[in-house]
Scaffold this motif. Structure first.
Motif, short mmCIF file in Angstrom:
data_model
loop_
_atom_site.label_atom_id
_atom_site.label_comp_id
_atom_site.label_asym_id
_atom_site.label_seq_id
_atom_site.Cartn_x
_atom_site.Cartn_y
_atom_site.Cartn_z
N VAL A 225 0.88 -1.10 0.03
CA VAL A 225 0.07 -0.22 -0.04
C VAL A 225 0.84 1.30 -0.03
CG1 VAL A 225 -1.63 1.37 1.41
CG2 VAL A 225 -1.96 -0.97 0.84
N HIS B 59 0.90 3.98 -3.09
CA HIS B 59 0.50 5.43 -3.01
C HIS B 59 1.98 6.43 -2.75
CE1 HIS B 59 -3.85 5.09 -2.25
NE2 HIS B 59 -3.51 3.81 -1.85
N ALA C 119 3.92 6.76 -0.42
CA ALA C 119 4.36 7.45 0.89
C ALA C 119 5.41 7.26 1.33
CB ALA C 119 3.11 6.92 1.95
N VAL D 265 -0.67 6.56 5.24
CA VAL D 265 -1.12 5.95 4.09
C VAL D 265 -2.62 5.74 4.02
CG1 VAL D 265 -0.92 3.92 2.34
CG2 VAL D 265 1.19 4.64 3.98
N ASP D 266 -3.26 6.43 3.11
CA ASP D 266 -4.74 6.58 3.13
C ASP D 266 -5.19 6.76 4.60
OD1 ASP D 266 -4.58 6.37 0.25
OD2 ASP D 266 -5.32 4.19 0.40
N GLY D 267 -4.87 7.81 5.25
CA GLY D 267 -5.52 8.14 6.58
C GLY D 267 -5.15 7.09 7.63
N GLN D 268 -4.12 6.24 7.41
CA GLN D 268 -3.92 5.19 8.31
C GLN D 268 -2.31 5.73 8.73
OE1 GLN D 268 -4.64 1.42 6.42
NE2 GLN D 268 -6.20 1.25 8.07
N GLU E 26 -6.19 3.46 12.27
CA GLU E 26 -6.80 4.47 11.50
C GLU E 26 -6.69 5.93 12.22
OE1 GLU E 26 -9.16 5.14 8.22
OE2 GLU E 26 -8.56 3.25 8.69
N GLU F 280 -4.44 15.77 9.34
CA GLU F 280 -3.72 16.54 8.54
C GLU F 280 -3.18 17.84 9.19
OE1 GLU F 280 -3.53 16.38 4.21
OE2 GLU F 280 -5.79 15.74 4.49
#
Length: 439
Positions: free
Chosen positions: A20, A24, A26, A347-350, A398, A404
């Motif tokens: 992941v 993305h 990251a 990564v994607d809000g995690q 999560e 942010e």
């Protein structure tokens, strides 16, 4: 050691995290290593409570012996006052207590509860050898009444103190001189394997949360000890750095490492703690430029046993030199755990983090990990007990929708009131929180 299914799931999770992150793009933020505090919880050198009151060397735990007759007053009658008073005293210094209950201790008189003698339990008085010139009082361990008393006492002790946050570790005790599971040189007075098994059964049933340590590793064919290599105990080496390493000599087969090997318990440290005591003959010279001529290499002993904590009364006397202090502090940092947060990324809000352990053993209790995102507390559900000294541990959680630009902080809270928090081996570690920064 993880079972096969759990291990495969963890591997798949780590692969998923990696994929992941790559997909993305990251970028992980890396964090700098710095030595963790010498008095991090549940590890290091341990003084007796009496020495700890004015200890000059930093420590996280203290140790005390308790006699069976001061705690057990009759069938179903117990006086926990001495233990409670000590637990509260030690907690007041922000430390946890390790303790052992004994029924005989050379030089401290007859400590068998009087009501048991009144009911026919025999006690043998004998004199020690040239090494320990003291009068001993050994109960008849085979006596049905004494066996019954030990089982009832252990059950009551566990009901009262299993999971008590003021307790660090319990050593089994009760049998043998100092509760150390031998009556040398009067081996004829030692407890049978049947009695040993009853004591171990009672401790396993009574203590499901607090870690319990046993003196001698033993496999199925041990000539003296009931097999314990498949039980849920750790071990304590009370002749550490004196009779620890395998010399290859048959007469040294009772040393700790060869007994671990013979019992096939070399990997016990991965699931249960290893503790003990630096041999008393070494107390005056430990970590000096003139070690005792019979001492074994301390660093090698740590590496081979994966020890987390050791008593060493010599370190807690007044007038400790700066050189000795520095040498001992360096030794502490290798003992037990030293957990370093290596990296973190979102990564994607995690939040994805990677821990590594620079010590020789895991952290053995499920203390909660807390994450602070801005002012919002998050329970990430991370298990620091999985951070072994053999591999890293990747975990994710999560984040709240408002993550942010918010500063993130991490801590491991000591569940004991007034207990010092576990601190990471990071330059970014503050007095309480590890500063992760903003993402």
């Amino acid at each position: 050691m993880e079972d096969g299914g759990l291990f495969r799931r963890n591997c798949l999770m780590r692969i998923l995290i990696l994929l992941v992150g790559l997909f993305h793009g990251a970028e992980a933020r890396e964090y700098q290593y710095a030595p963790a505090p010498v008095d991090n919880p549940l590890k290091g050198f341990v003084p007796y409570v009496e020495s700890a009151r004015n200890a000059d060397f930093p420590c996280a735990m203290e140790f005390r012996y308790f006699a069976l007759d001061e705690l057990m007053k009759g069938w179903g009658r117990y006086d926990w006052t001495p233990l409670e008073a000590t637990l509260e005293e030690v907690r007041g210094r922000g430390r946890q207590l390790c303790f052992r209950v004994y029924s005989e201790y050379p030089g401290k008189g007859n400590r068998v509860p009087g009501f048991l003698e009144d009911e026919g339990v025999k006690v043998v008085r004998w004199e020690g050898d040239n090494t320990y010139e003291a009068t001993n009082y050994t109960p008849d361990y085979e006596s049905p009444n004494f066996r019954k008393a030990m089982k009832e006492f252990i059950a009551a002790l566990g009901e009262k103190y299993d999971g008590d946050e003021r307790v660090g570790f319990v050593t089994i005790g009760l049998l043998g001189s100092w509760g150390e599971w031998h009556n040398y040189p009067r081996n004829d007075l030692w407890a049978s394997k049947m009695v040993q098994g009853e004591v171990m059964d009672a401790y396993e049933e009574a203590f499901q949360k607090t870690k319990v340590l046993l003196r001698y590793p033993a496999g199925k064919n041990d000539s003296i000890y009931e097999s314990n290599s498949e039980r849920s105990f750790g071990y304590h080496d009370d002749s550490f750095a004196w009779a620890t390493l395998d010399t290859g000599k048959e007469e040294d087969g009772w040393y700790f490492v060869p007994k671990m090997k013979k019992a096939k318990a070399e990997d016990r440290w991965k699931r249960q703690p290893i503790g003990g005591e630096l041999r008393p003959e070494l107390w005056e010279s430990s970590f000096t430029s003139k070690p005792h001529p019979k001492s074994q290499d301390f660093a090698k002993c740590v590496e081979e046993t994966h020890v987390s904590w050791l008593m060493d009364s010599g370190l807690f006397k007044a007038g400790l030199s700066q050189e000795r202090r520095q040498n001992a502090e360096a030794a502490v940092r290798r003992m037990g755990y030293e957990i370093h947060l290596a990296s973190a990324k979102v990564v994607d809000g995690q939040l994805v983090v990677e821990f590594e352990n620079r010590g020789v053993a895991p952290f053995y209790y499920p203390w909660p990990v807390e994450l602070l995102v801005g002012e919002e507390k998050v329970d990430p559900g991370w298990d620091l007990m999985k951070v072994s000294s053999m591999e890293g541990y990747q975990a994710l959680t999560e984040l709240p929708a408002t993550w942010e630009g918010q500063p993130m902080r991490l801590r491991v809270k000591n569940p004991m009131e007034n207990g010092r928090p576990l601190k990471f081996a990071n330059k970014e570690q503050g007095d309480v929180w590890l500063e992760l920064g903003e993402f």
